[in-house]
Motif scaffolding. Sequence first.
Motif, PDB file in Angstrom:
ATOM      1  N   ALA A   5       0.934  -1.321   0.052  1.00  0.00           N
ATOM      2  CA  ALA A   5       0.163   0.003   0.255  1.00  0.00           C
ATOM      3  C   ALA A   5       1.072   1.171  -0.106  1.00  0.00           C
ATOM      4  CB  ALA A   5      -0.978  -0.002   1.266  1.00  0.00           C
ATOM      5  N   SER A   6       0.354   2.212  -0.574  1.00  0.00           N
ATOM      6  CA  SER A   6       1.190   3.377  -0.792  1.00  0.00           C
ATOM      7  C   SER A   6       0.171   4.588  -0.961  1.00  0.00           C
ATOM      8  CB  SER A   6       2.278   3.568  -1.766  1.00  0.00           C
ATOM      9  OG  SER A   6       1.855   3.224  -3.163  1.00  0.00           O
ATOM     10  N   GLY A   7       0.697   6.021  -0.963  1.00  0.00           N
ATOM     11  CA  GLY A   7      -0.104   7.050  -1.254  1.00  0.00           C
ATOM     12  C   GLY A   7      -0.653   7.820  -0.121  1.00  0.00           C
ATOM     13  N   CYS A  21      -2.607   0.112  -4.089  1.00  0.00           N
ATOM     14  CA  CYS A  21      -2.374  -1.114  -3.465  1.00  0.00           C
ATOM     15  C   CYS A  21      -1.946  -2.093  -4.679  1.00  0.00           C
ATOM     16  CB  CYS A  21      -3.686  -1.879  -2.837  1.00  0.00           C
ATOM     17  SG  CYS A  21      -3.040  -3.615  -2.178  1.00  0.00           S
ATOM     18  N   ALA A  22      -0.371  -2.546  -4.726  1.00  0.00           N
ATOM     19  CA  ALA A  22       0.121  -3.150  -5.538  1.00  0.00           C
ATOM     20  C   ALA A  22       0.128  -4.885  -5.157  1.00  0.00           C
ATOM     21  CB  ALA A  22       1.535  -2.891  -6.029  1.00  0.00           C
ATOM     22  N   ALA A  23      -0.208  -5.569  -5.929  1.00  0.00           N
ATOM     23  CA  ALA A  23      -0.455  -7.113  -5.506  1.00  0.00           C
ATOM     24  C   ALA A  23       0.404  -7.749  -6.380  1.00  0.00           C
ATOM     25  CB  ALA A  23      -1.839  -7.645  -5.436  1.00  0.00           C
ATOM     26  N   ALA A 112     -12.302 -12.303   7.365  1.00  0.00           N
ATOM     27  CA  ALA A 112     -12.433 -13.045   6.152  1.00  0.00           C
ATOM     28  C   ALA A 112     -11.360 -12.891   5.096  1.00  0.00           C
ATOM     29  CB  ALA A 112     -13.769 -12.232   5.330  1.00  0.00           C
ATOM     30  N   TYR A 113     -10.385 -11.706   5.275  1.00  0.00           N
ATOM     31  CA  TYR A 113      -9.347 -11.680   4.277  1.00  0.00           C
ATOM     32  C   TYR A 113      -8.072 -12.403   4.627  1.00  0.00           C
ATOM     33  CZ  TYR A 113     -12.632  -8.398   2.153  1.00  0.00           C
ATOM     34  OH  TYR A 113     -13.467  -7.735   1.743  1.00  0.00           O
ATOM     35  N   ASP A 114      -7.612 -12.960   3.651  1.00  0.00           N
ATOM     36  CA  ASP A 114      -6.332 -13.974   3.707  1.00  0.00           C
ATOM     37  C   ASP A 114      -4.730 -12.916   3.644  1.00  0.00           C
ATOM     38  OD1 ASP A 114      -8.347 -15.661   1.276  1.00  0.00           O
ATOM     39  OD2 ASP A 114      -7.703 -16.170   3.431  1.00  0.00           O
ATOM     40  N   HIS A 115      -5.032 -11.834   3.139  1.00  0.00           N
ATOM     41  CA  HIS A 115      -3.819 -11.123   2.962  1.00  0.00           C
ATOM     42  C   HIS A 115      -4.124  -9.758   3.098  1.00  0.00           C
ATOM     43  CE1 HIS A 115      -2.544 -14.795   0.998  1.00  0.00           C
ATOM     44  NE2 HIS A 115      -3.570 -14.680  -0.022  1.00  0.00           N
ATOM     45  N   TRP A 116      -2.902  -8.961   3.839  1.00  0.00           N
ATOM     46  CA  TRP A 116      -3.143  -7.685   4.093  1.00  0.00           C
ATOM     47  C   TRP A 116      -1.830  -7.059   3.742  1.00  0.00           C
ATOM     48  CZ3 TRP A 116      -6.913  -5.333   6.544  1.00  0.00           C
ATOM     49  CH2 TRP A 116      -8.207  -6.138   6.857  1.00  0.00           C
ATOM     50  N   GLY A 117      -1.870  -5.505   3.431  1.00  0.00           N
ATOM     51  CA  GLY A 117      -0.813  -4.853   3.145  1.00  0.00           C
ATOM     52  C   GLY A 117      -0.228  -3.997   4.299  1.00  0.00           C
ATOM     53  N   GLN A 118       0.882  -3.536   4.375  1.00  0.00           N
ATOM     54  CA  GLN A 118       1.387  -3.011   5.443  1.00  0.00           C
ATOM     55  C   GLN A 118       0.770  -1.633   6.288  1.00  0.00           C
ATOM     56  OE1 GLN A 118       2.272  -2.270   2.721  1.00  0.00           O
ATOM     57  NE2 GLN A 118       3.219  -0.114   2.609  1.00  0.00           N
ATOM     58  N   GLY A 119      -0.198  -1.159   5.511  1.00  0.00           N
ATOM     59  CA  GLY A 119      -0.824   0.256   5.973  1.00  0.00           C
ATOM     60  C   GLY A 119      -0.036   1.389   5.440  1.00  0.00           C
ATOM     61  N   THR A 120      -0.877   2.368   5.250  1.00  0.00           N
ATOM     62  CA  THR A 120      -0.364   3.635   4.867  1.00  0.00           C
ATOM     63  C   THR A 120      -1.148   4.613   5.624  1.00  0.00           C
ATOM     64  OG1 THR A 120       0.384   5.268   3.040  1.00  0.00           O
ATOM     65  CG2 THR A 120      -1.823   3.831   2.680  1.00  0.00           C
ATOM     66  N   GLN A 121      -0.457   5.646   6.284  1.00  0.00           N
ATOM     67  CA  GLN A 121      -0.963   6.643   7.104  1.00  0.00           C
ATOM     68  C   GLN A 121      -1.789   7.666   6.335  1.00  0.00           C
ATOM     69  OE1 GLN A 121      -1.212   6.743  10.685  1.00  0.00           O
ATOM     70  NE2 GLN A 121      -2.479   8.279  10.359  1.00  0.00           N
TER      71      GLN A 121
END
Length: 126
Positions: A5-7, A21-23, A112-121
Amino acid sequence: VQLQASGGGLVQAGGSLRLSCAASGLTFGSGNMAWFRQAPGKEREFVSGIDPWNGKTYYADSVKGRFTISRDKDKNTMYLQMNSLKPEDTAVYYCAARNRRIIISAMHQAGAYDHWGQGTQVTVSS
């Protein structure tokens, strides 16, 4: 599978930001993708999601009409365009993905979600 995740950033109330969010390692379009956010001292909450089969979009009432979710299958990237930002939108924003499609009634559940990004503030000043 990796979600990047970015932006995020600091913006004044009324301003705009676009999150990406680039996968990688994920069959894009096989499972639901969504954005969640978590403010300090609060639970992670659903912001917006997109159906992998028909591209139908879903929004939390608090962001409806201001945020727009989209995806670019060629780039394996999901976006969240955020307009008319408010101080209450301040949070860490996370992108999430499932391996398979889920029923609509469950797509708001973080578990319910299998994968997560690192988060963006995202910080919105008044």
